[in-house]
Design a protein around this motif. Structure first.
Motif, PDB file in Angstrom:
ATOM      1  N   VAL A 103       0.876  -1.170   0.000  1.00 38.84           N
ATOM      2  CA  VAL A 103       0.000   0.000   0.000  1.00 38.84           C
ATOM      3  C   VAL A 103       0.908   1.213   0.000  1.00 38.84           C
ATOM      4  CG1 VAL A 103      -1.734   1.310   1.277  1.00 38.84           C
ATOM      5  CG2 VAL A 103      -1.868  -1.184   1.202  1.00 38.84           C
ATOM      6  N   PRO A 104       0.850   2.074  -1.030  1.00 36.70           N
ATOM      7  CA  PRO A 104       1.807   3.185  -1.114  1.00 36.70           C
ATOM      8  C   PRO A 104       1.631   4.191   0.016  1.00 36.70           C
ATOM      9  CG  PRO A 104       0.136   3.355  -2.840  1.00 36.70           C
ATOM     10  CD  PRO A 104      -0.059   2.021  -2.183  1.00 36.70           C
ATOM     11  N   ALA A 105       2.728   4.889   0.311  1.00 31.48           N
ATOM     12  CA  ALA A 105       2.763   5.799   1.453  1.00 31.48           C
ATOM     13  C   ALA A 105       1.701   6.883   1.381  1.00 31.48           C
ATOM     14  CB  ALA A 105       4.153   6.438   1.548  1.00 31.48           C
ATOM     15  N   GLU A 106       1.400   7.359   0.168  1.00 32.88           N
ATOM     16  CA  GLU A 106       0.428   8.444   0.043  1.00 32.88           C
ATOM     17  C   GLU A 106      -0.975   8.023   0.434  1.00 32.88           C
ATOM     18  OE1 GLU A 106       1.680   7.216  -4.221  1.00 32.88           O
ATOM     19  OE2 GLU A 106       2.522   7.212  -2.196  1.00 32.88           O
ATOM     20  N   GLU A 107      -1.215   6.709   0.562  1.00 28.84           N
ATOM     21  CA  GLU A 107      -2.524   6.219   0.996  1.00 28.84           C
ATOM     22  C   GLU A 107      -2.499   5.725   2.435  1.00 28.84           C
ATOM     23  OE1 GLU A 107      -4.299   3.518  -1.773  1.00 28.84           O
ATOM     24  OE2 GLU A 107      -3.662   4.702  -3.522  1.00 28.84           O
ATOM     25  N   ALA A 108      -1.360   5.861   3.122  1.00 31.11           N
ATOM     26  CA  ALA A 108      -1.227   5.354   4.499  1.00 31.11           C
ATOM     27  C   ALA A 108      -0.536   6.387   5.379  1.00 31.11           C
ATOM     28  CB  ALA A 108      -0.483   4.037   4.503  1.00 31.11           C
ATOM     29  N   CYS A 109      -0.908   7.647   5.190  1.00 36.37           N
ATOM     30  CA  CYS A 109      -0.433   8.738   6.061  1.00 36.37           C
ATOM     31  C   CYS A 109       1.086   8.883   6.045  1.00 36.37           C
ATOM     32  CB  CYS A 109      -0.943   8.548   7.488  1.00 36.37           C
ATOM     33  SG  CYS A 109      -2.744   8.495   7.609  1.00 36.37           S
ATOM     34  N   GLY A 110       1.712   8.633   4.893  1.00 34.14           N
ATOM     35  CA  GLY A 110       3.132   8.907   4.744  1.00 34.14           C
ATOM     36  C   GLY A 110       4.066   7.743   4.989  1.00 34.14           C
TER      37      GLY A 110
END
Length: 293
Positions: free
Chosen positions: A279-286
């Protein structure tokens, strides 16, 4: 293990701490990935040895496992931001803390000082935690490594003095089945320097793996130092924090197919990385999130 073999004074990664702007949004995000979060817990502590313990204006919710956890930090009051959390967020939203586990914090401190590493000294911390028997005070010791020379974040070792309040059985089971924070991925544009630095910190050597240097800690868990030219092999399609920085954590997940369906149903982008899910960082609060069996 031979009885004459010296025991490592750092045995694992105790937790990774991330700072978020909106705790409600972050909580929803991690719950949608299938994690159970602990209730809000306010922090208190002392910044120097011998100082009184006092409220710090911040707190956390955590993704707990039997032996380690992910800490999600935020200010206690949005209109009165904690200076520490505000400082983190001014740099970036995402992971800022690597906390190693030690049962002998004073020994870690002495070893690092002898190696020429500046430390904070061993400092007490505490926070109140809800338990089935009521509110209890969890107590810790921690030592910070190289406070003036840690651009990658707040690097420390800690000892839980009251682990029974932290690792409560009702919080370590998750709908997604994850059982452990298995790996922490730190991206750097100066790999040789970071390998040498963390060899001093951990008292052990790293092993080369897929273009990265990986510390397999003697208890469990790993710290993986990823050179920037190789990051697309490890975290394809994910934004990175300012370098050097903690870019991702990896969780052990026993059923990747079910987890993939859960993530897709919740609206996450799911990127395959070999046999892992990202899950990429931009979808998991950084902070990029990896799942592996």
């Amino acid at each position: 293990m031979s009885m004459s073999m010296p025991m490592a004074d750092i045995d694992s990664i105790n937790h990774i701490g991330m700072a978020v702007r909106d705790l409600s949004h972050a909580s929803h995000c991690f719950e949608a990935m299938g994690f159970q979060l602990t209730p809000w817990s306010a922090h208190a502590g002392a910044w120097k040895p011998g100082e009184p313990v006092k409220p710090l204006g911040a707190g956390n919710r955590c993704v707990m496992f039997a032996r380690n956890y992910l800490e999600i930090l935020a200010s206690e009051h949005a209109d009165q931001p904690s200076p520490r959390i505000a400082g983190y967020l001014q740099h970036h939203q995402g992971a800022h803390i690597i906390c190693f586990n030690s049962e002998t914090v004073e020994a870690v401190d002495a070893r690092l000082v002898a190696a020429g590493v500046e430390t904070s000294g061993a400092i007490p911390l505490q926070r109140d935690i809800d338990t089935p028997e009521g509110v209890r005070t969890a107590r810790f010791q921690r030592v910070q490594f190289a406070p003036g020379d840690s651009p990658e974040g707040y690097i420390q070792a800690a000892r839980h003095l009251t682990p029974q309040y932290i690792y409560q059985p009702q919080y370590i089971r998750h709908p997604n089945g994850c059982t452990e924070l298995r790996d922490t991925l730190l991206v750097t544009d100066d790999l040789a320097h970071f390998v040498a630095k963390y060899q001093r910190y951990l008292g052990q050597s790293a092993q080369q793996q897929d273009g990265a240097m990986v510390f397999h800690l003697p208890g469990f868990s790993r710290l993986s130092l990823i050179p920037l030219p190789k990051v697309s092999n490890w975290l394809p399609g994910s934004l990175l924090p300012p370098l050097p920085g903690v870019a991702a954590v990896r969780f052990h997940c026993p059923d990747l197919q079910a987890q993939r369906q859960r993530l897709l149903h919740a609206g996450f982008t799911v990127l395959p990385v070999g046999e892992r899910l990202l899950v990429p960082a931009e979808e998991a609060c950084g902070l990029a999130i990896l799942f592996e069996q």
